[in-house]
Enzyme design. Structure first.
Site, mmCIF file in Angstrom:
data_model
loop_
_atom_site.group_PDB
_atom_site.id
_atom_site.type_symbol
_atom_site.label_atom_id
_atom_site.label_comp_id
_atom_site.label_asym_id
_atom_site.label_seq_id
_atom_site.Cartn_x
_atom_site.Cartn_y
_atom_site.Cartn_z
ATOM 1 N N ASN A 208 0.877 -1.222 -0.006
ATOM 2 C CA ASN A 208 0.082 -0.151 -0.062
ATOM 3 C C ASN A 208 0.886 1.171 0.065
ATOM 4 O O ASN A 208 1.944 1.022 -0.034
ATOM 5 C CB ASN A 208 -0.915 -0.115 0.990
ATOM 6 C CG ASN A 208 -0.117 -0.206 2.496
ATOM 7 O OD1 ASN A 208 0.444 0.652 2.934
ATOM 8 N ND2 ASN A 208 -0.384 -1.308 3.391
ATOM 9 N N ASP A 277 -4.217 -6.588 4.843
ATOM 10 C CA ASP A 277 -5.237 -7.472 5.630
ATOM 11 C C ASP A 277 -5.052 -8.913 5.100
ATOM 12 O O ASP A 277 -5.339 -9.879 5.764
ATOM 13 C CB ASP A 277 -6.387 -6.948 5.603
ATOM 14 C CG ASP A 277 -6.708 -5.616 6.413
ATOM 15 O OD1 ASP A 277 -5.885 -5.716 7.347
ATOM 16 O OD2 ASP A 277 -7.461 -4.623 6.179
HETATM 17 N N1 CTP Z 1 -3.488 -3.568 12.109
HETATM 18 C C1 CTP Z 1 -2.910 -4.551 12.600
HETATM 19 N N2 CTP Z 1 -2.766 -5.740 12.060
HETATM 20 C C2 CTP Z 1 -3.655 -5.904 10.633
HETATM 21 C C3 CTP Z 1 -4.469 -4.938 10.311
HETATM 22 C C4 CTP Z 1 -4.571 -3.774 11.253
HETATM 23 O O1 CTP Z 1 -2.160 -4.450 13.433
HETATM 24 N N3 CTP Z 1 -3.680 -7.225 9.895
HETATM 25 C C5 CTP Z 1 -3.711 -2.377 12.862
HETATM 26 C C6 CTP Z 1 -2.996 -1.208 12.258
HETATM 27 O O2 CTP Z 1 -1.759 -0.955 12.388
HETATM 28 C C7 CTP Z 1 -3.928 0.026 12.801
HETATM 29 C C8 CTP Z 1 -5.157 -0.654 13.284
HETATM 30 O O3 CTP Z 1 -4.972 -1.962 13.183
HETATM 31 O O4 CTP Z 1 -3.209 0.521 14.007
HETATM 32 C C9 CTP Z 1 -6.296 -0.392 12.240
HETATM 33 O O5 CTP Z 1 -5.879 -0.539 11.105
HETATM 34 P P1 CTP Z 1 -6.799 -0.398 9.671
HETATM 35 O O6 CTP Z 1 -6.054 -0.767 8.466
HETATM 36 O O7 CTP Z 1 -7.278 1.090 9.864
HETATM 37 O O8 CTP Z 1 -8.051 -1.339 10.100
HETATM 38 P P2 CTP Z 1 -8.490 -2.794 9.801
HETATM 39 O O9 CTP Z 1 -8.556 -3.347 11.021
HETATM 40 O O10 CTP Z 1 -7.320 -3.561 9.038
HETATM 41 O O11 CTP Z 1 -9.771 -2.836 9.321
HETATM 42 P P3 CTP Z 1 -10.422 -2.290 7.786
HETATM 43 O O12 CTP Z 1 -9.183 -2.618 7.010
HETATM 44 O O13 CTP Z 1 -11.509 -3.379 7.521
HETATM 45 O O14 CTP Z 1 -10.855 -0.919 7.689
#
Ligand code: CTP
Length: 404
Positions: A208, A277
């Site tokens: 990303n 993710d």
């Molecule tokens: N995070 C993490 N591990 C993952 C995904 C996210 O530790 N696999 C952490 C990120 O570092 C951040 C928080 O969770 O501090 C939220 O990340 P974000 O990408 O905004 O959300 P997601 O939980 O991945 O949900 P979505 O992508 O559906 O918004």
């Protein structure tokens, strides 16, 4: 950090004196008020007028100048300093200070100041390695002077080696660090930053746009405030800030393993990384070749949610997450705050200009479990980092039952 601060800049006689002009400009740009003191030899290299014009203040050169002493005596110069910087500092002046000799305006003022003193040596490599000089430097260190390491390179005297004045931006950063209150001393802060890269084959990956700028700004500010900092970072084009313990990683699984390894001593986790993710189910051993068909199907599997896993076993650690959103900012951030068992979440609407990935600024809201929402304006990421760490420091303070 330096806005409104009074800096006394002592310039000694060496060819690097011209770089002190650039340093002065950086201080002025940051909003500091600078008073320059020059030795007699320094004036052979750069004229006082240059420093006077750029600082907007008279340049002090002479201990026995009745006019200067009447306008602003050397003791008053020493008293008014929030910070004293000697750049360049010669072996001669360092030697005099180490022996308690105060025979000119600069050495007298340094000895009379109670402000932190940053000494930035610049000299010939053989002088720098000379055992008498080394002892003098060590003595100043023992007496609380902060001494910067010179840079290595081609020296004006024709030699190559250690002895160059460090870049003015590095001296500027060291000056800032000396003025920061050490309110996070004793904390072990683990910061994750940057993207993760999930390989498809030996030459391709999914990732990303995260630049790591937010996480690196937090790591730098936390280190300056006295914390021990672990920086676990995905691949970015940034230099790790000096003084942090740096752990480069690529994949989310690697980030998880590294964070778990560092988990035991950690007191605060700040997860600014943009973790992928999903990752490809298979990583091809050889380069995936272009097929006959018009499309290619990739199967992805879920990566571990690092923050959620650690949230489930956080003990009395403080956990801070980030929420990068394009829709329903507050509702989505609140969900993550609860689901990941966080103490604070930094919500940023990455669709707004000036916010989110790969820019130097951010527009964020800080949410806590008690329903508080603090909306911050458009700020430099370094300023967001400062405010975030202020909030973390006060949460730690409340938690430990002490009153600030
Ligand atoms: N995070 C993490 N591990 C993952 C995904 C996210 O530790 N696999 C952490 C990120 O570092 C951040 C928080 O969770 O501090 C939220 O990340 P974000 O990408 O905004 O959300 P997601 O939980 O991945 O949900 P979505 O992508 O559906 O918004």
């Amino acid at each position: 950090m330096l806005k409104g601060k009074k800096i006394v800049l002592g310039v000694c006689g060496g060819i690097a004196a011209y770089k002190a002009v650039e340093l002065l400009r950086l201080y002025i740009k940051a909003g500091a008020e600078v008073f320059v003191v020059m030795t007699r030899h320094a004036q052979e290299f750069v004229t006082p007028l240059t420093f006077q014009t750029l600082s907007g203040n008279p340049v002090h050169t002479d201990l026995f100048n009745l006019y200067q002493e009447k306008e602003i005596g050397h003791i008053s110069l020493a008293d008014r300093a929030d910070l004293f910087v000697l750049a360049p500092a010669t072996a001669n002046v360092i030697g005099k200070l180490a022996c308690g000799i105060a025979d000119d305006l600069l050495t007298t003022t340094v000895m009379a100041t109670k402000a932190p003193v940053l000494v930035v040596p610049a000299m010939n490599v053989n002088m720098w390695e000379n055992s008498i000089y080394r002892e003098n430097e060590e003595r100043l260190r023992r007496h609380g002077y902060q001494i910067m390491e010179p840079a290595t390179g081609y020296l004006a005297c024709g030699w190559e080696g250690k002895g160059k004045l460090p870049d003015p931006s590095a001296i500027f950063a060291a000056s800032e660090a000396l003025l920061v209150p050490k309110d996070l001393a004793g904390e072990v802060i683990l910061v994750t930053a940057g993207p993760t890269c999930e390989p498809l084959d030996p030459v391709r990956y999914m990732s990303n746009n995260s630049s790591g700028k937010m996480g690196y700004a937090i790591a730098k500010a936390a280190q300056q405030r006295g914390a021990r900092v672990f920086l676990v970072s995905g691949p970015v084009a940034l230099e790790p800030p000096s003084g942090v313990e740096y752990y480069p990683v690529k994949r989310a699984q690697e980030m998880l393993a590294t964070v778990e390894r560092l988990w035991e001593p950690t007191t605060v986790l700040i997860k600014a990384a943009a973790v992928a993710d999903y990752r490809p189910r298979e990583v091809a051993e050889g380069k995936i070749k272009k097929g006959e068909g018009e499309s290619l199907m990739l199967e992805l599997v879920k990566n571990p949610d690092i923050l959620a896993q650690l949230g489930a076993k956080k003990g009395n650690r403080l956990l801070v997450g980030f929420a990068a959103e394009t829709d329903d900012l507050l509702a989505n951030a609140r969900k993550k705050l609860t689901a990941k068992n966080l103490d604070l979440i930094v919500a940023n609407d990455i669709a707004q200009p000036g916010a989110g990935f790969d820019v130097d600024t951010n527009i964020v809201r800080l949410l806590t479990p008690d329903g508080d929402v603090e909306a911050l304006p458009l700020l430099a990421k370094s300023e967001v980092a400062t405010i975030l760490l202020d909030r973390i420091a006060s949460l730690l303070c409340t938690r430990r039952g002490s009153v600030e």
